[in-house]
Design a protein around this motif. Structure first.
Motif, PDB file in Angstrom:
ATOM      1  N   UNK A   1       0.856  -1.200   0.000  1.00 52.61           N
ATOM      2  CA  UNK A   1       0.000   0.000   0.000  1.00 52.61           C
ATOM      3  C   UNK A   1       0.890   1.247   0.000  1.00 52.61           C
ATOM      4  N   UNK A   2       0.272   2.401  -0.318  1.00 53.48           N
ATOM      5  CA  UNK A   2       1.046   3.640  -0.197  1.00 53.48           C
ATOM      6  C   UNK A   2       0.324   4.583   0.757  1.00 53.48           C
ATOM      7  N   UNK A   3       1.054   5.504   1.425  1.00 52.26           N
ATOM      8  CA  UNK A   3       0.404   6.405   2.380  1.00 52.26           C
ATOM      9  C   UNK A   3      -0.488   7.408   1.658  1.00 52.26           C
ATOM     10  N   UNK A   4      -1.723   7.571   2.100  1.00 54.20           N
ATOM     11  CA  UNK A   4      -2.670   8.449   1.410  1.00 54.20           C
ATOM     12  C   UNK A   4      -2.384   9.924   1.668  1.00 54.20           C
ATOM     13  N   UNK A   5      -2.826  10.774   0.732  1.00 55.51           N
ATOM     14  CA  UNK A   5      -2.558  12.216   0.875  1.00 55.51           C
ATOM     15  C   UNK A   5      -3.807  13.003   1.269  1.00 55.51           C
ATOM     16  N   UNK A   6      -4.990  12.380   1.179  1.00 55.94           N
ATOM     17  CA  UNK A   6      -6.219  13.118   1.516  1.00 55.94           C
ATOM     18  C   UNK A   6      -7.060  12.249   2.462  1.00 55.94           C
ATOM     19  N   UNK A   7      -8.014  12.899   3.172  1.00 59.27           N
ATOM     20  CA  UNK A   7      -8.882  12.116   4.072  1.00 59.27           C
ATOM     21  C   UNK A   7      -9.677  11.044   3.302  1.00 59.27           C
ATOM     22  N   UNK A   8     -10.086  11.352   2.060  1.00 59.19           N
ATOM     23  CA  UNK A   8     -10.853  10.374   1.270  1.00 59.19           C
ATOM     24  C   UNK A   8      -9.977   9.172   0.957  1.00 59.19           C
TER      25      UNK A   8
END
Ligand code: FAD
Length: 292
Positions: A18-25
């Motif tokens: 997985x990759x770290x998300x950049x937005x709350x969505x």
């Protein structure tokens, strides 16, 4: 547990990246996928480190939360890009402080982009093998490294690539995960070349089902390599129908995984792009392979 212990258990390894998300969505999408993957009881999950070291905090945060709030074993990726030795030490310390003992030691792509020359940080490290050594110096961590069945774009030859892999094992790497690829023979060729150099660490094939046509382009950019024509032909034949593209992508990945496992690969590492559906389908298609 460490990945070293999990791989030594003798059963096949199935893992998801997985990759770290950049937005709350995007954060919500990630956690939904992680919860779905958790039900498959994978060997481990891994969290990537953003290009240019940009997601350091996000990577550490997600990896820590996986360690603390789920039953999953997380691996935190770490790259040398734009970090001094001291900064790398502090990231390793942050992982250790949150209970993460498994790390994937990478050089990272050149800070100017994948097609630019590599430039090390003035107080930093030049090659992944040095990061393996640094992590090893700092404690009893379990360390994985990258491997390249289709050759790393900067490597002079396949043999040079196998030598780099053997050097990483010599420096203390416990296992390797490959870049995505589409030919089972290319994987076995790398494993054989490394074995001839005395390198016998488990090499987990990295597999990404292609689920839309745009990904073909993006993957070529990321890896510096185009997909093999037989693969693109099969996908382009159903180009007009997104559901069919997805289905064919899952079929191609399933066939590749079957060939790899039948040939003795120690498991499969699935690149999810944070969406679990396609990789779960491939995993389920593998049925009896998963059980053995
Ligand atoms: P290295 O092992 O340092 O190799 C880089 C180049 O230098 C190769 O061409 C190699 O042949 C050559 N080389 C190595 N050692 C020597 C030496 N001693 N002397 C001369 N030449 C040498 N990137 C990210 O930014 N974040 C991630 O989270 C991430 N995760 C990845 C996960 C996997 C499983 C893989 C396969 C790749 C991942 N990458 C990630 C991409 C990776 O960082 C790039 O492919 C990078 O260009 C090479 O990294 P490396 O660790 O193999 O580097």
């Amino acid at each position: 547990p460490t990945v070293r212990e999990l791989l030594a258990s003798g059963s096949r390894s199935f893992s998801f990246e997985f990759f770290p998300p950049k937005t709350p969505e995007a954060e919500e999408v990630l956690w939904r996928s992680l919860r779905e993957i958790e039900q498959l009881r994978p060997t481990f999950v891994s969290i990537t480190y953003g290009a240019g070291g940009t997601t350091r905090d996000g990577t550490i945060r997600v990896t820590e939360r996986v360690a603390q709030d789920t039953s999953l074993t997380p691996i935190g990726h770490l790259t040398c890009v734009s970090h001094s030795r001291d900064e790398l030490r502090s990231v390793i310390g942050a992982y250790a402080g949150s209970g993460v003992r498994n790390m994937l030691a990478l050089r990272g792509d050149p800070p100017g982009g994948p097609n630019q020359p590599w430039v090390a940080h003035p107080q930093g490290l030049n090659h992944a093998v040095e990061l393996v050594e640094l992590i090893r110096e700092l404690g009893d961590f379990c360390v994985g490294v990258a491997a390249f069945p289709d050759k790393h774009p900067e490597a002079s030859s396949l043999e040079a690539d196998a030598q780099v892999l053997a050097a990483k094992a010599q420096a203390g790497a416990d296992y390797a995960i490959t870049q995505m690829f589409f030919g089972a023979d290319d994987y076995f060729r790398l494993v054989d070349r490394a074995a001839a150099l005395g390198c016998d660490i488990p090499v987990l094939p990295g597999i990404m089902p292609v689920t839309n046509i745009k990904q073909i382009q993006r993957m070529a950019e990321l890896t510096g390599m185009a997909l093999p024509k037989p693969v693109t032909d099969r996908l382009l034949a159903v180009e007009a129908d997104p559901a069919a593209v997805r289905q064919v992508g899952v079929e191609i990945a399933t066939e590749l995984c079957e060939q790899l496992l039948a040939g003795g690969a120690p498991g499969i590492h699935f690149i999810t792009l944070n969406r679990s559906t396609a990789t779960r389908q491939v995993f389920q298609n593998l049925g009896s392979h998963v059980a053995s």
